[in-house]
Scaffold this active site. Sequence first.
Site, PDB file in Angstrom:
ATOM      1  N   GLU A   1       9.499  16.638  14.583  1.00  0.00           N
ATOM      2  CA  GLU A   1       9.917  16.467  13.188  1.00  0.00           C
ATOM      3  C   GLU A   1       9.082  17.386  12.293  1.00  0.00           C
ATOM      4  O   GLU A   1       7.854  17.356  12.335  1.00  0.00           O
ATOM      5  CB  GLU A   1       9.713  15.008  12.755  1.00  0.00           C
ATOM      6  CG  GLU A   1      10.201  14.751  11.331  1.00  0.00           C
ATOM      7  CD  GLU A   1       9.936  13.324  10.864  1.00  0.00           C
ATOM      8  OE1 GLU A   1       8.822  12.818  11.085  1.00  0.00           O
ATOM      9  OE2 GLU A   1      10.843  12.730  10.253  1.00  0.00           O
TER      10      GLU A   1
ATOM     11  N   CYS B   1      13.870  11.354   6.300  1.00  0.00           N
ATOM     12  CA  CYS B   1      13.747  10.892   7.692  1.00  0.00           C
ATOM     13  C   CYS B   1      15.024  11.151   8.484  1.00  0.00           C
ATOM     14  O   CYS B   1      14.975  11.485   9.664  1.00  0.00           O
ATOM     15  CB  CYS B   1      13.404   9.410   7.711  1.00  0.00           C
ATOM     16  SG  CYS B   1      14.583   8.400   6.802  1.00  0.00           S
TER      17      CYS B   1
ATOM     18  N   LYS C   1       0.890  -1.176   0.000  1.00  0.00           N
ATOM     19  CA  LYS C   1       0.000   0.000   0.000  1.00  0.00           C
ATOM     20  C   LYS C   1       0.922   1.219   0.000  1.00  0.00           C
ATOM     21  O   LYS C   1       1.431   1.631   1.038  1.00  0.00           O
ATOM     22  CB  LYS C   1      -0.886  -0.015   1.254  1.00  0.00           C
ATOM     23  CG  LYS C   1      -2.200   0.714   1.123  1.00  0.00           C
ATOM     24  CD  LYS C   1      -2.105   2.189   0.850  1.00  0.00           C
ATOM     25  CE  LYS C   1      -1.749   2.991   2.085  1.00  0.00           C
ATOM     26  NZ  LYS C   1      -1.535   4.434   1.742  1.00  0.00           N
TER      27      LYS C   1
ATOM     28  N   GLU D   1       9.940   1.600  10.560  1.00  0.00           N
ATOM     29  CA  GLU D   1      10.973   2.611  10.249  1.00  0.00           C
ATOM     30  C   GLU D   1      10.240   3.940  10.307  1.00  0.00           C
ATOM     31  O   GLU D   1       9.474   4.254   9.399  1.00  0.00           O
ATOM     32  CB  GLU D   1      11.530   2.414   8.843  1.00  0.00           C
ATOM     33  CG  GLU D   1      12.111   1.045   8.562  1.00  0.00           C
ATOM     34  CD  GLU D   1      13.588   0.975   8.906  1.00  0.00           C
ATOM     35  OE1 GLU D   1      14.169   1.997   9.298  1.00  0.00           O
ATOM     36  OE2 GLU D   1      14.146  -0.130   8.774  1.00  0.00           O
TER      37      GLU D   1
HETATM   38  P1  NAD Z   1       2.588   8.672   7.253  1.00  0.00           P
HETATM   39  O1  NAD Z   1       2.822   7.923   8.515  1.00  0.00           O
HETATM   40  O2  NAD Z   1       1.589   9.753   7.249  1.00  0.00           O
HETATM   41  O3  NAD Z   1       2.148   7.662   6.087  1.00  0.00           O
HETATM   42  C1  NAD Z   1       2.925   6.528   5.786  1.00  0.00           C
HETATM   43  C2  NAD Z   1       2.025   5.471   5.167  1.00  0.00           C
HETATM   44  O4  NAD Z   1       1.088   5.060   6.168  1.00  0.00           O
HETATM   45  C3  NAD Z   1       1.208   5.975   3.976  1.00  0.00           C
HETATM   46  O5  NAD Z   1       1.137   4.970   2.999  1.00  0.00           O
HETATM   47  C4  NAD Z   1      -0.149   6.231   4.598  1.00  0.00           C
HETATM   48  O6  NAD Z   1      -1.221   6.154   3.684  1.00  0.00           O
HETATM   49  C5  NAD Z   1      -0.217   5.105   5.621  1.00  0.00           C
HETATM   50  N1  NAD Z   1      -1.195   5.331   6.700  1.00  0.00           N
HETATM   51  C6  NAD Z   1      -1.618   6.492   7.217  1.00  0.00           C
HETATM   52  N2  NAD Z   1      -2.549   6.262   8.166  1.00  0.00           N
HETATM   53  C7  NAD Z   1      -2.700   4.930   8.251  1.00  0.00           C
HETATM   54  C8  NAD Z   1      -3.521   4.067   9.040  1.00  0.00           C
HETATM   55  N3  NAD Z   1      -4.409   4.553   9.936  1.00  0.00           N
HETATM   56  N4  NAD Z   1      -3.410   2.728   8.873  1.00  0.00           N
HETATM   57  C9  NAD Z   1      -2.528   2.221   7.965  1.00  0.00           C
HETATM   58  N5  NAD Z   1      -1.756   2.981   7.169  1.00  0.00           N
HETATM   59  C10 NAD Z   1      -1.835   4.324   7.323  1.00  0.00           C
HETATM   60  O7  NAD Z   1       4.023   9.184   6.770  1.00  0.00           O
HETATM   61  P2  NAD Z   1       4.371  10.007   5.463  1.00  0.00           P
HETATM   62  O8  NAD Z   1       3.878  11.400   5.659  1.00  0.00           O
HETATM   63  O9  NAD Z   1       3.956   9.252   4.273  1.00  0.00           O
HETATM   64  O10 NAD Z   1       5.971   9.969   5.498  1.00  0.00           O
HETATM   65  C11 NAD Z   1       6.719  10.815   6.308  1.00  0.00           C
HETATM   66  C12 NAD Z   1       7.188  10.094   7.549  1.00  0.00           C
HETATM   67  O11 NAD Z   1       7.924   8.931   7.172  1.00  0.00           O
HETATM   68  C13 NAD Z   1       8.174  10.939   8.341  1.00  0.00           C
HETATM   69  O12 NAD Z   1       7.874  10.818   9.707  1.00  0.00           O
HETATM   70  C14 NAD Z   1       9.521  10.319   8.020  1.00  0.00           C
HETATM   71  O13 NAD Z   1      10.512  10.528   8.986  1.00  0.00           O
HETATM   72  C15 NAD Z   1       9.153   8.884   7.889  1.00  0.00           C
HETATM   73  N6  NAD Z   1      10.169   8.143   7.136  1.00  0.00           N
HETATM   74  C16 NAD Z   1      10.982   7.291   7.826  1.00  0.00           C
HETATM   75  C17 NAD Z   1      11.993   6.602   7.159  1.00  0.00           C
HETATM   76  C18 NAD Z   1      12.897   5.634   7.887  1.00  0.00           C
HETATM   77  O14 NAD Z   1      13.581   4.856   7.231  1.00  0.00           O
HETATM   78  N7  NAD Z   1      12.924   5.642   9.203  1.00  0.00           N
HETATM   79  C19 NAD Z   1      12.161   6.779   5.786  1.00  0.00           C
HETATM   80  C20 NAD Z   1      11.305   7.657   5.107  1.00  0.00           C
HETATM   81  C21 NAD Z   1      10.305   8.340   5.797  1.00  0.00           C
END
Ligand code: NAD
Length: 499
Positions: free
Chosen positions: A399, A300, A189, A265
């Site tokens: 963040e 991230c 997803k 992650e």
């Molecule tokens: P997000 O948590 O908003 O979304 C991530 C994914 O989760 C998306 O596909 C989203 O649709 C899904 N999602 C959202 N709500 C959900 C729910 N209730 N149930 C299941 N899935 C759900 O994050 P984002 O805005 O897409 O990405 C940014 C974040 O990702 C930042 O916090 C960043 O630090 C982190 N990130 C971490 C790494 C790492 O390796 N640690 C790498 C890249 C990004």
Amino acid sequence: MTQTTDWQAFSQTVNFRHQAYINGQYQDAVSGETFASINPATEQVLADVAACDAADIDMAVANAREVYRSGVWSQMAPAERKRILLKVADVMEQHSDELALLDTLDMGKSIQQPLSFDVPDAIDCFRWSAECIDKVYGEIAPTSNELLGLITRNPIGVIGAITPWNYPLLMACWKLAPALAAGNSVVLKPSEKASLSLLRLAELAVEAGLPKGVLNVAPGFGHTAGKALALHPQVDSLAFTGSTRVAGMLMEYAGQSNLKQVWIEAGGKSPVLVFDDCEDLQAAAATVAAGIFSNQGEVCIAGSRLYLQKSIKEAFLAALVDAAQEYLPGDPLDPDVTMGPMVDKAQLDTVAQYIQSAVDEGARVICGGLPQYREGKGFYARPTVITDIHNQMKFVQEEIFGPVLAVGEFESEAEAIALANDNQYGLASCIWSDNLSRVHRVSRQIEAGMVWVNTWGDGDQTMPFGGIKASGNARDKSLHALEKYTELKSVWINLKGAE
Ligand code: NAD
């Protein structure tokens, strides 16, 4: 092709895959619903993408389970899986420009970024995972002579992968490559903010020989498709990259359903410590700028908290502000541009709100500042440096996920370590010092999954990537990634025979 590509012209020719890819074919969402994928540089609609929900997820998971149990992939000899995944990497390479373009159009990163990093690294990850999978051995346990104890690493079954938008192709490939190499079936997803490259990748993988139904991509929103995947009783394990907030929800969903593993992650607020024994402050300043401003700060591991030893503070800040000028925002399809727009208006507003909160709390903007948004012209922020901070300010603790750098100061090594660790996150960190003993001491005490010393962000497939504390519990890349996608199985064999 890349050297001469006219990216504007190329973007007019791309055929966006916008339907879900389930069991080797594109299909609309069962509900018929779609959502708009917006180009953040122009604010124009690229495609109306299938908005999957629980019905589509049910179908994708049932299909993935059936394919897994059929053994067509899960029971295939590892050397044969390797051969097919190497072919997937080759096909990705043939479509490098297209995959890079899709990510740039979808989420705004400057085209040079996916061309030089995201796409090559995603291909490497497939090659590396493929190459290692027929070299992973089991164990024979030191049992008694009457029994043979075999310990083997087996695929888990159906992996649900949920991924973010900041490196759409790459973050997903860090999961897909080892998960598939290990023999699992996957339902991915992708983020609703950037799913186009992954919808194309699924098709390319099947063209390369991956059996249909092993990799399924169901685009949609988090609270519908994502939640349904995380709650699904037939999903054995979740591999997640995204925010800490959503990671917590996934753990709850796992508890409410089948105790599936949840590998996380998550977010970061990484500290950068510059000591007065750092010999090349200019080089350090240029790298610190790259660490917070590249990919629009939507990274991230972004080094978003900079702590300078007092005696070098002024000299370093001057070099840093100079270096920030390298990141002037512009059209991401221009190969000379280093910073594109933020992914959407909401993310731009978030950046603005954090800059405003910094000013309200008494900090001082010395470079950049509030975005100057013009409707219809893209969601552009500016590289921003903010000084006169203290560690409890909201923008220092949380963040932002944008090009905003908080700069503080310290006198002693102990104070630097305390400032670095005073945060809920523990993803990455960075130390600038030419004193080897200090580097060892500080890197041991710093609370982070990764430490870069006199450099930033280097990475290949050989080293694990991941964090501690609120940044997660998992590692992508390296052989350690396989721990997420395999289960240990213990087999006892009676050697006494029938006599
Ligand atoms: P997000 O948590 O908003 O979304 C991530 C994914 O989760 C998306 O596909 C989203 O649709 C899904 N999602 C959202 N709500 C959900 C729910 N209730 N149930 C299941 N899935 C759900 O994050 P984002 O805005 O897409 O990405 C940014 C974040 O990702 C930042 O916090 C960043 O630090 C982190 N990130 C971490 C790494 C790492 O390796 N640690 C790498 C890249 C990004």
